[in-house]
Each structure stands twice: as structure tokens, then as C-alpha cells.
Design a protein around this motif. Structure first.
Motif, short mmCIF file in Angstrom:
data_model
loop_
_atom_site.label_atom_id
_atom_site.label_comp_id
_atom_site.label_asym_id
_atom_site.label_seq_id
_atom_site.Cartn_x
_atom_site.Cartn_y
_atom_site.Cartn_z
N THR A 193 -44.91 -26.23 4.50
CA THR A 193 -45.03 -24.77 4.45
C THR A 193 -45.48 -24.30 3.07
O THR A 193 -45.83 -23.12 2.92
CB THR A 193 -43.69 -24.10 4.81
OG1 THR A 193 -42.68 -24.51 3.87
CG2 THR A 193 -43.27 -24.49 6.21
N ARG A 194 -45.51 -25.18 2.07
CA ARG A 194 -45.97 -24.79 0.73
C ARG A 194 -47.48 -24.59 0.69
O ARG A 194 -47.98 -23.79 -0.11
CB ARG A 194 -45.55 -25.84 -0.31
CG ARG A 194 -44.06 -26.06 -0.43
CD ARG A 194 -43.76 -27.27 -1.31
NE ARG A 194 -44.41 -28.48 -0.79
CZ ARG A 194 -44.37 -29.66 -1.41
NH1 ARG A 194 -43.71 -29.77 -2.56
NH2 ARG A 194 -44.97 -30.71 -0.89
N TRP A 252 -28.93 -18.47 4.74
CA TRP A 252 -29.23 -17.04 4.66
C TRP A 252 -30.26 -16.73 3.57
O TRP A 252 -30.41 -15.60 3.13
CB TRP A 252 -27.97 -16.21 4.46
CG TRP A 252 -27.04 -16.65 3.37
CD1 TRP A 252 -26.10 -17.63 3.43
CD2 TRP A 252 -26.95 -16.09 2.06
NE1 TRP A 252 -25.45 -17.74 2.23
CE2 TRP A 252 -25.94 -16.79 1.37
CE3 TRP A 252 -27.62 -15.06 1.38
CZ2 TRP A 252 -25.58 -16.51 0.07
CZ3 TRP A 252 -27.27 -14.77 0.07
CH2 TRP A 252 -26.26 -15.50 -0.57
N GLY A 253 -31.01 -17.78 3.16
CA GLY A 253 -32.14 -17.62 2.28
C GLY A 253 -33.31 -18.44 2.79
O GLY A 253 -33.15 -19.33 3.64
N SER A 254 -34.51 -18.17 2.28
CA SER A 254 -35.71 -18.85 2.74
C SER A 254 -35.83 -20.24 2.11
O SER A 254 -35.26 -20.51 1.05
CB SER A 254 -36.95 -18.02 2.41
OG SER A 254 -37.05 -17.84 1.01
N THR A 302 -33.14 -20.94 -1.79
CA THR A 302 -32.55 -19.92 -2.66
C THR A 302 -31.06 -19.76 -2.43
O THR A 302 -30.38 -19.12 -3.23
CB THR A 302 -33.26 -18.58 -2.44
OG1 THR A 302 -33.21 -18.24 -1.04
CG2 THR A 302 -34.72 -18.66 -2.86
N THR A 303 -30.55 -20.32 -1.33
CA THR A 303 -29.12 -20.27 -1.02
C THR A 303 -28.72 -21.64 -0.47
O THR A 303 -29.56 -22.52 -0.31
CB THR A 303 -28.80 -19.20 0.03
OG1 THR A 303 -29.41 -19.58 1.29
CG2 THR A 303 -29.31 -17.83 -0.38
N GLU A 304 -27.46 -21.81 -0.16
CA GLU A 304 -27.05 -23.03 0.53
C GLU A 304 -27.29 -22.87 2.03
O GLU A 304 -27.38 -21.76 2.56
CB GLU A 304 -25.60 -23.35 0.24
CG GLU A 304 -24.60 -22.33 0.78
CD GLU A 304 -23.17 -22.74 0.48
OE1 GLU A 304 -22.28 -22.39 1.28
OE2 GLU A 304 -22.94 -23.39 -0.56
N GLY A 305 -27.38 -24.00 2.72
CA GLY A 305 -27.60 -23.96 4.17
C GLY A 305 -27.82 -25.36 4.72
O GLY A 305 -27.49 -26.36 4.09
N LYS A 337 -42.69 -19.57 3.29
CA LYS A 337 -41.37 -20.17 3.41
C LYS A 337 -40.75 -19.78 4.75
O LYS A 337 -41.02 -18.68 5.29
CB LYS A 337 -40.47 -19.73 2.25
CG LYS A 337 -40.96 -20.22 0.90
CD LYS A 337 -40.10 -19.69 -0.24
CE LYS A 337 -38.76 -20.41 -0.30
NZ LYS A 337 -37.98 -20.01 -1.49
N VAL A 338 -39.95 -20.67 5.29
CA VAL A 338 -39.24 -20.39 6.54
C VAL A 338 -38.11 -19.43 6.23
O VAL A 338 -37.25 -19.73 5.38
CB VAL A 338 -38.70 -21.68 7.18
CG1 VAL A 338 -37.98 -21.38 8.48
CG2 VAL A 338 -39.83 -22.68 7.41
N PRO A 339 -38.05 -18.27 6.88
CA PRO A 339 -37.04 -17.28 6.51
C PRO A 339 -35.63 -17.70 6.91
O PRO A 339 -35.44 -18.68 7.63
CB PRO A 339 -37.49 -16.03 7.28
CG PRO A 339 -38.23 -16.58 8.46
CD PRO A 339 -38.92 -17.82 7.96
N ALA A 340 -34.67 -16.96 6.44
CA ALA A 340 -33.28 -17.20 6.81
C ALA A 340 -33.13 -17.21 8.32
O ALA A 340 -33.63 -16.31 9.01
CB ALA A 340 -32.39 -16.11 6.21
N TYR A 341 -32.50 -18.25 8.84
CA TYR A 341 -32.25 -18.42 10.28
C TYR A 341 -33.55 -18.41 11.08
O TYR A 341 -33.56 -18.07 12.26
CB TYR A 341 -31.27 -17.36 10.79
CG TYR A 341 -30.03 -17.28 9.93
CD1 TYR A 341 -29.15 -18.36 9.86
CD2 TYR A 341 -29.76 -16.15 9.16
CE1 TYR A 341 -28.02 -18.30 9.04
CE2 TYR A 341 -28.63 -16.09 8.35
CZ TYR A 341 -27.76 -17.17 8.29
OH TYR A 341 -26.66 -17.13 7.48
N GLY A 342 -34.63 -18.80 10.42
CA GLY A 342 -35.92 -18.90 11.08
C GLY A 342 -36.23 -20.33 11.49
O GLY A 342 -35.51 -21.27 11.14
#
Length: 486
Positions: free
Chosen positions: A118-119, A211-213, A162-165, A128-133
Motif C-alpha cells: 500500500t506504500r 484504531w489507526g491507519s 500510528t496506534t497499536e492493533g 494506508k489501510v484505515p482503522a478497521y479497514g
């Protein structure tokens, strides 16, 4: 052991309308079919001939309307037309047929080839793949990957979070499992090997459960089909390379690894090998690329690392014509590399892969019993034995995702077959197995680290998970499929 089955039924027709049968077939194992015949007739008994579609037939006597059951094991994977001919005492006949593929899936080496990034817009929009995408990858029909592919081997990498996941990989159109394939924290680059089912439309979904991309990268190294190709043979983990005992791999340098043809890997016809590849003592950030000898360096990567960290990842890689693979250190400073072989794929092996709906086998966070630290009084390192074969002698290996979390110090997880039986543990006469000298994943204090494991179930069906550390850790084990030789 039947964990996934498929049924078909088709009525028969005949000149004598009372003569006929219902046929019902079930995939009973990787190579096996169970056929039920429920006949109807004015006169009894009947004779029946079952043609299994592979040049073999079975005569059967049918005495009444009671169901007659027959089983058959095919030498080769594939889709077969099973036909049944009924004959009564007056010579009247009725025929019927149905089509059914065997349940097992064989492996075909492919690549390594990048299917998604995706880069730069490879295989998906450049974003970037969005949050929960979700990012979708076309598998069937992509390059020379055929239609009808059932599962795919991908090295999936998450970067720039940008966040944990977490990331979950599954067949497009299927219900998303509650398990995950890899976990990440902000700023981390994490790879993990995945054997994922392919949706009926030929696509695979990569779900970003944060909850981040994030950016997602996926490289294919092979695929499975319900047709004859290469089967899997697991082995006890065996170290093939440890550059700590020799020269480190130079910056952007390459080290060849010969796959030995010895009692550990006795079949010289192997097409690919299953490895655990570990980088340690890296002088800078970088990545490792594992690829067949004789092939130019692909854009794919297998292990991503940061300076000073030890990182392991599972790898399934085609083997070059000279019996070797290459490992490139994609970093601007030297690194040490460790390679353990855990299995190989060859046309001579009948052990076929059967994917499952992923499910959680163990979560020590829920049972309150973590894997404890080294204890000399107790007898050494702590381990958890798990029975994966469940009494089925045909099971040869299992595909898992192992995750350590709540880590309190540095360590590594070793996975190996247990020589003890389940009865020995239940009867409290099991002996302490030896600690393996291989590793499946490595961690430092505070990290949550996943890795795919292709575990050898050995002669007893039990697999041990060793916490080789001086501090306790929680372990999560998810099962994604298994290999069966029947």
C-alpha cells in the motif's frame, strides 16, 4: 480425523422406476471418501458396482433399503466422478453418479513475489489501510496462480502504524475469525508468515484491527490446490546455519544455505522447505530476504528488524536447482543469521494440508497459568504440551500461530514434538523431554510477538511449547489447519 467435510447427493434413474438409489459422499480424510448408498427396489437382493473414478471399483451386495456404506482412499488428490450401477435379479439396471474433490490440499512453490504494497500502490490503491479497514488481494488468476486455489502462503508485513492493533488474514467472503495473525504497536514494522484460505472469488482479505491507519505488504511464496502437487513432511527442528559461529552477513551481503540430503531431509526431490529464520546482533535497521538459489533478488522481504533486536519469522521458500537457498541482509551494517529447517515439500509425500476455521487452542491469560521462568529446582525451563492429533495417527503436522505477551524479560519460544503420550501425562509417569536447540520466536521484555509455526506432531501427536527464559510469559496458540497423510 474429519474436521471439514463436504456432501453431495444425486438420485438414480432406471428403466424400472422402482430401482434406484440416493448417493451421499463425504470427505472423510485428506485422501479418503465415504460413500453411502440407500437403494430402493421391488426385489432383493441387488448387486452394485462402485466405480471410484480412479480406475478402481468395488462390488457390493445390497440386501434391503438399509444404507450401505463404503470407503475409499485415493492415491492422488483431485476431483473424482463416483458412479454406482445397481442390478436386480432380472437384469434391470440403474446408474447414478456424483462429483467430489478430495479434502487434502497440495503445495506448489511460487515466487517469492510481491502482491501487495500500500506504500506504492502494488495490488491496491496507494494509501494506508484505515482503522478497521480491509485491503483485498487477488490470488487466483494473479500471475500464473491458477483458478481453484484453496489457500495461499503469504508473508504479511505491517509498517508505519500510528496506534497499536492487529492484522487478521482470511478468505474474502468468509466470516472473519476472532483470531489474529500479527500484532503491532506504534512505529513498529512486524512481519509474519500466513497460510490463509482463499475466498470463492479468488481473493484474500487483510483486516486492520487497530484504531489507526497502517501500511500493509504481502509477498506470496506458494499456494495450495485440491490437486496433486507437493505434500509436506515435517522434521524435528534442525539448525542449518548460525553465522555467530562464523562470519556475520555483511551489509547488503548474501549467504547461501545448502539444504542437506541426510536423514533430516532425506528426499532429494523437495520443491520447497519450511524454515524458521532468525536475525540477531543487527548493526542497523533492515530486513532479510530469503529466495531460491539461481533466481535474482526479489523485492519481497521475510524478516524486518531494528538495530540490536533479535527477530524470528517462519519462511516457506522454493529451493533452487542446486539444492540451495540464498539469504540477503538488506541492511547497511552486518547481521547474524540463524536458520532452522522444520519441514519440506516433495511430490513423494502424501501428507496434504486441510485448512480449518481458525480457533484458539490455548490462552494462558485466561487459565491463569503462564509459562514460568527457569527453575533449577523444578528441573529447568517450563513448557506446555498440547495434543493436536487427538488420537488420529494420520496427522503429521499442524499449522499454528503462537503469540507471547506479558513478557517480563528477554527469551525465546521453542516448539518440538513430545515423546510422551497423553496417557503418560494423565497417569503422571511422563518423563521430562529435552529442551530443543532451535527457536520459533524471540522477544524482549514488554513485547507481544507472534509467529506462524508448522509443528511436527511426531509419533504421539503432542507438541511442546518451551519458555526458554528467566522470566514468565503468557502464551496464545491458534490453530489454522493440519497435515494428514490419509
Amino acid at each position: 480425523m474429519t474436521r471439514d467435510s463436504q456432501t453431495q447427493a444425486k438420485p438414480m434413474t432406471a428403466a424400472n422406476a422402482t430401482l434406484g438409489a440416493q448417493l451421499h459422499a463425504v470427505q472423510s480424510s485428506a485422501h479418503g471418501i465415504t460413500l453411502d448408498i440407500t437403494a430402493s427396489s421391488d426385489t432383493w437382493p441387488l448387486s452394485a458396482t462402485i466405480n471410484w473414478g480412479d480406475g478402481k471399483s468395488t462390488p457390493v451386495s445390497v440386501a434391503s433399503t438399509a444404507k450401505v456404506t463404503q470407503t475409499h482412499v485415493y492415491d492422488r488428490l483431485g476431483a473424482y466422478t463416483i458412479s454406482v450401477t445397481l442390478t436386480d435379479g432380472s437384469g434391470n439396471t440403474a446408474t447414478g453418479s456424483l462429483n467430489l474433490p478430495t479434502a487434502g490440499n497440495a503445495y506448489t512453490a511460487y515466487g517469492p513475489t510481491r502482491l501487495l504494497d500500500t506504500r506504492d500502490g502494488t495490488g491496491a490503491p496507494r494509501a494506508k489501510v484505515p482503522a478497521y479497514g480491509t485491503a483485498k488481494i487477488k490470488i487466483a488468476g494473479n500471475g500464473s496462480i491458477p483458478a481453484g486455489v484453496t489457500a495461499v502462503v503469504l508473508n504479511v508485513t505491517v509498517t508505519n502504524p500510528t496506534t497499536e492493533g492487529h492484522v487478521t488474514v482470511y478468505g474474502d467472503g468468509d466470516t472473519m475469525p476472532t483470531t489474529s495473525n500479527l500484532n503491532y504497536v506504534p512505529g513498529q514494522t512486524v512481519p509474519n508468515l500466513v497460510i490463509a484460505p482463499v475466498g470463492a472469488n479468488g481473493y484474500v482479505d487483510l483486516y486492520n484491527g487497530g484504531w489507526g491507519s497502517v501500511d500493509l505488504i504481502a509477498d506470496v511464496t506458494g499456494y495450495f490446490t485440491q490437486s496433486q502437487a507437493s505434500g509436506y513432511t515435517p522434521v524435528d527442528p534442525k539448525r542449518l546455519l548460525d553465522t555467530r559461529n562464523r562470519n556475520t552477513v555483511a551489509a547488503y551481503g548474501t549467504v547461501p544455505v545448502t539444504i542437506p540430503t541426510n536423514p533430516q531431509v532425506p528426499d532429494t526431490t523437495f520443491t520447497a522447505v519450511a524454515l524458521n529464520v532468525t536475525v540477531t546482533n543487527p548493526g542497523s535497521d533492515g530486513h532479510l530476504t530469503v529466495y531460491p538459489s539461481g533466481q535474482s533478488l526479489p523485492t519481497a522481504s521475510n524478516v524486518n528488524f531494528t538495530a540490536g533486536h533479535t527477530v524470528a519469522n517462519s519462511v516457506i521458500v522454493p529451493v533452487g536447482a542446486d539444492g540451495r537457498i540464498q539469504i540477503q541482509n538488506g541492511a547497511w551494517k552486518p547481521s547474524d543469521v540463524i536458520v532452522d529447517v522444520v519441514g519440506y515439500y516433495t511430490a513423494n509425500s502424501k501428507s496434504a494440508y486441510i485448512p480449518e476455521n481458525p480457533y484458539r487452542v490455548l490462552d494462558t491469560r485466561k487459565n491463569g497459568v503462564p509459562l514460568y521462568e527457569y527453575n533449577a529446582t523444578y528441573g529447568g525451563y517450563d513448557y506446555a504440551p498440547i495434543d493436536f492429533a487427538l488420537g488420529d495417527p494420520n496427522v503429521t503436522g499442524v499449522v499454528l500461530n503462537a503469540t507471547v505477551t506479558n513478557t517480563h524479560g528477554d527469551g525465546h519460544l521453542s516448539v518440538s514434538p513430545d515423546p510422551n503420550t497423553r496417557a503418560a501425562y494423565e497417569g503422571k509417569y511422563a518423563t521430562m523431554p529435552p529442551v530443543p536447540d532451535s527457536s520459533s520466536l524471540n522477544w524482549t521484555a514488554g513485547q507481544t510477538v507472534p509467529n506462524m509455526v508448522q509443528a511436527n506432531t511426531g509419533s504421539t501427536g503432542l507438541v511442546d511449547f518451551w519458555n526458554v527464559a528467566y522470566s514468565k510469559t503468557d502464551l496464545i496458540v491458534d490453530e489454522f489447519g493440519f497435515y494428514s497423510k490419509n
